[in-house]
Each structure stands twice: as structure tokens, then as C-alpha cells.
Design a protein around this motif. Structure first.
Motif, PDB file in Angstrom:
ATOM      1  N   GLU A   1     -14.172  -1.450  -1.276  1.00  0.00           N
ATOM      2  CA  GLU A   1     -15.336  -2.331  -1.107  1.00  0.00           C
ATOM      3  C   GLU A   1     -15.689  -2.527   0.366  1.00  0.00           C
ATOM      4  N   THR A   2     -14.667  -2.791   1.181  1.00  0.00           N
ATOM      5  CA  THR A   2     -14.940  -3.035   2.599  1.00  0.00           C
ATOM      6  C   THR A   2     -15.400  -1.770   3.312  1.00  0.00           C
TER       7      THR A   2
ATOM      8  N   LEU B   1      -6.291  -6.329   5.785  1.00  0.00           N
ATOM      9  CA  LEU B   1      -5.711  -5.204   6.522  1.00  0.00           C
ATOM     10  C   LEU B   1      -6.587  -3.955   6.470  1.00  0.00           C
ATOM     11  N   SER B   2      -7.718  -4.018   5.813  1.00  0.00           N
ATOM     12  CA  SER B   2      -8.558  -2.829   5.656  1.00  0.00           C
ATOM     13  C   SER B   2      -9.282  -2.455   6.949  1.00  0.00           C
ATOM     14  N   LEU B   3      -9.233  -1.178   7.273  1.00  0.00           N
ATOM     15  CA  LEU B   3     -10.001  -0.661   8.407  1.00  0.00           C
ATOM     16  C   LEU B   3     -11.490  -0.905   8.204  1.00  0.00           C
ATOM     17  N   GLY B   4     -11.923  -0.975   6.947  1.00  0.00           N
ATOM     18  CA  GLY B   4     -13.333  -1.202   6.661  1.00  0.00           C
ATOM     19  C   GLY B   4     -13.880  -2.475   7.278  1.00  0.00           C
ATOM     20  N   LEU B   5     -13.084  -3.546   7.276  1.00  0.00           N
ATOM     21  CA  LEU B   5     -13.528  -4.810   7.879  1.00  0.00           C
ATOM     22  C   LEU B   5     -13.711  -4.662   9.384  1.00  0.00           C
ATOM     23  N   LYS B   6     -12.786  -3.952  10.025  1.00  0.00           N
ATOM     24  CA  LYS B   6     -12.903  -3.740  11.465  1.00  0.00           C
ATOM     25  C   LYS B   6     -14.107  -2.863  11.790  1.00  0.00           C
TER      26      LYS B   6
ATOM     27  N   VAL C   1     -10.508   6.884   6.735  1.00  0.00           N
ATOM     28  CA  VAL C   1     -11.925   6.523   6.745  1.00  0.00           C
ATOM     29  C   VAL C   1     -12.563   6.840   5.395  1.00  0.00           C
ATOM     30  N   GLU C   2     -11.757   7.084   4.406  1.00  0.00           N
ATOM     31  CA  GLU C   2     -12.207   7.463   3.069  1.00  0.00           C
ATOM     32  C   GLU C   2     -12.207   6.225   2.161  1.00  0.00           C
ATOM     33  N   PRO C   3     -13.356   5.856   1.571  1.00  0.00           N
ATOM     34  CA  PRO C   3     -13.393   4.673   0.706  1.00  0.00           C
ATOM     35  C   PRO C   3     -12.386   4.715  -0.447  1.00  0.00           C
ATOM     36  N   GLN C   4     -12.010   5.907  -0.896  1.00  0.00           N
ATOM     37  CA  GLN C   4     -11.031   5.995  -1.983  1.00  0.00           C
ATOM     38  C   GLN C   4      -9.609   5.667  -1.508  1.00  0.00           C
ATOM     39  N   ALA C   5      -9.413   5.552  -0.206  1.00  0.00           N
ATOM     40  CA  ALA C   5      -8.171   5.056   0.386  1.00  0.00           C
ATOM     41  C   ALA C   5      -6.949   5.899   0.031  1.00  0.00           C
TER      42      ALA C   5
END
Length: 297
Positions: free
Chosen positions: A105-106, A60-65, A38-42
């Protein structure tokens, strides 16, 4: 599926390395585990060799979900799981190790949407994890620093929480603040995770303790941070493990750093299964030094 969040109000105390080593250690023992970045720096995804390229596999980014869930739309994360069980190939009877990876970004956009939606959508991550609840035994959630919407939704999704401190006053203050945040969540209606304790990271042998480290070790106990007996020492192999995408508990299982993470995992599991009154809390530095002085007399 038991969900464990690794949290800190300040950046840099070692959340990611702790999260991936706990997750990999559980998989080595035969459990099916998903690491949730859950960290934007991934960094958690990168630490197990799952990097999202914004030009080729951003989908595949969790951010989109999280963006979708934050807007009240039900969706699943089953289709974006990245399997990393191959890094456990040398370990007999290992379980599944997967990751829900992030992309900057996501995830930043998800943070903005969650903030705008307010408390009503703080259950977004929990809803997403429910979609894979029957596939895994454990979810280890790596969180961003500070108390923000992404951090709040991670805590709201967790059953348990662990925080960290270096032997430095500034990181101790962050651990105290996070402990207080978890306490308020539970006091406001029981929606917060159970606090399991604090990991002392970047610790030193007793002969190398500074005055500051002695003070921090004492305060970890005195402020109710319930420090684990297992501590993580400074070790160059830990950073090498991040670069290789294979956590220390796997790649350096027979070395000190791997053994320390394995010991920490056993202590975490014990605390999950037993009442707080039965936990073994690390002694203060003052108690250790007094015992050493008495033994030498």
C-alpha cells in the motif's frame, strides 16, 4: 557506496532472486550490503526473511520514506534498516546484510506521488540512499517491472544496471526495451546507470535447447545485450530458498545454483571494474553448436 539496479520491463524473469543472491554473495565476501526493495509486491525483503506486516510494522516500509522524499522533504532511511546478517552466521568474516523493505500500500502510494511530481522528483531514492552512503559498500536495488515512476527513480539512483531474460522471446523483448531505456537516460544528459549486461535465467543444458532457446541465445548477443557467461539454470532449490528467506548463494553454496550465482557475482564485479572492451561476452548458441559439431568430426 556502489548502487546496482536489477531491472526488466517485464515481470517474472528473476529480478528478485538475482538481486538477493548478488547482495548476499557480496556480504558473504565481507562487504556491507543493503538490499533495496522498490517492488510493491515486497518480494526482495521476503527473500531474505524481512516481511513487513501492514498491521504491526508498516512504519518500516521504504514506501513511506519515498512518499516523503517525493514531496521534497529531506529524510533518512537509517531508522528503517532491517538487519539480516544472521542468515550469514555460518560464514566466517561475513559483512553486514541489511534490507530496506517494501509494503504494498505504501509503495503504491509512493508510485502515485512520484508520477504526479514528474521528473523533478526522480532523484527521491538517490537522496534517501545518500543518507546511508557511509554505512554500506553496495546497494542492490530490486525494481518493479515496466517503465513507471518507481522503476525510473530506481534507475536514477543506480550507478550500474543489470537486466534479465528467460530463453523466451517475450522476456528477451523486455530486456531489449530496458536496454534502450537506459541508453536514452545516458543520451539525455548522462544521468543513467552504466549497463553491465543481461543474465540468462531459467536456462537449460545444451542437450535440452529448443529452437526458441537457440534463437534467444543468439539474439542476446546480436542485439547488444552483452550476456554474462554465467547463466542461471532451472533449479527447485532456488524457489525453496525464497520460501526459507535464505538466498541460494548462502543456503546452497555448494550446490549448482549457489555456485552459479557466485560465478555471476564475480563476473558483475569484473565488469564494474573494467572497460567494456575487456568483458567476456557469452557466445551465441550457434557458435557453441558449431564448435561441438567440429569437435565431433
Amino acid at each position: 557506496m556502489d548502487r546496482i539496479a536489477v531491472v526488466s520491463q517485464k515481470g517474472g524473469p528473476g529480478k528478485t532472486t538475482t538481486a538477493v543472491n548478488l547482495g548476499a554473495g557480496l556480504s558473504m565476501a565481507g562487504h556491507d550490503v543493503v538490499i533495496v526493495d522498490v517492488e510493491p509486491q515486497a518480494q526482495a525483503g521476503a527473500a531474505v526473511g524481512a516481511r513487513i506486516d501492514p498491521d504491526t510494522n508498516k512504519h518500516l516500509s521504504l514506501g513511506l520514506k519515498l512518499q516523503t522524499a517525493a514531496q521534497g522533504i529531506r529524510t533518512s532511511v537509517a531508522d528503517i534498516l532491517i538487519d539480516r546478517s544472521e542468515i550469514l552466521a555460518k560464514w566466517k568474516d561475513h559483512g553486514r546484510l541489511a534490507v530496506l523493505a517494501a509494503e504494498q500500500e505504501t509503495m503504491v502510494t509512493a508510485q502515485h506521488i512520484l508520477h504526479a511530481q514528474g521528473k523533478g522528483r526522480m532523484g527521491a531514492l538517490s537522496d534517501l540512499l545518500e543518507s546511508i552512503d557511509d554505512q554500506f559498500d553496495y546497494a542492490i536495488i530490486d525494481t518493479p517491472p515496466a517503465v513507471q515512476a518507481l522503476n525510473a527513480t530506481a534507475l536514477a539512483a543506480a550507478d550500474y544496471a543489470i537486466t534479465l531474460s528467460w530463453p523466451k522471446h517475450q522476456t528477451l523483448e523486455g530486456a531489449v526495451a530496458m536496454r534502450a531505456t537506459i541508453g536514452r537516460m545516458n543520451a539525455d544528459g548522462g544521468g543513467g546507470p552504466k549497463f553491465l549486461g543481461t543474465v540468462l535465467n531459467m536456462a537449460h543444458p545444451v542437450g535440452d535447447w529448443t529452437t526458441e532457446e537457440i534463437e534467444v541465445r543468439d539474439m542476446l548477443v546480436d542485439t547488444g545485450l552483452l550476456p554474462f557467461s554465467a547463466e542461471i539454470r532451472e533449479n527447485g532449490r532456488i524457489s525453496r530458498s525464497y520460501d526459507s528467506g535464505v538466498p541460494s548463494v548462502v543456503g546452497f553454496a555448494r550446490h549448482d545454483c549457489g555456485k552459479r550465482y557466485a560465478s555471476l557475482l564475480q563476473e558483475v564485479l569484473h565488469r564494474m571494474d573494467t572497460p567494456e572492451a575487456e568483458w567476456e561476452i557469452a557466445p551465441t548458441a550457434s557458435e557453441i553448436l558449431e564448435a561441438m559439431e567440429s569437435a565431433s568430426v
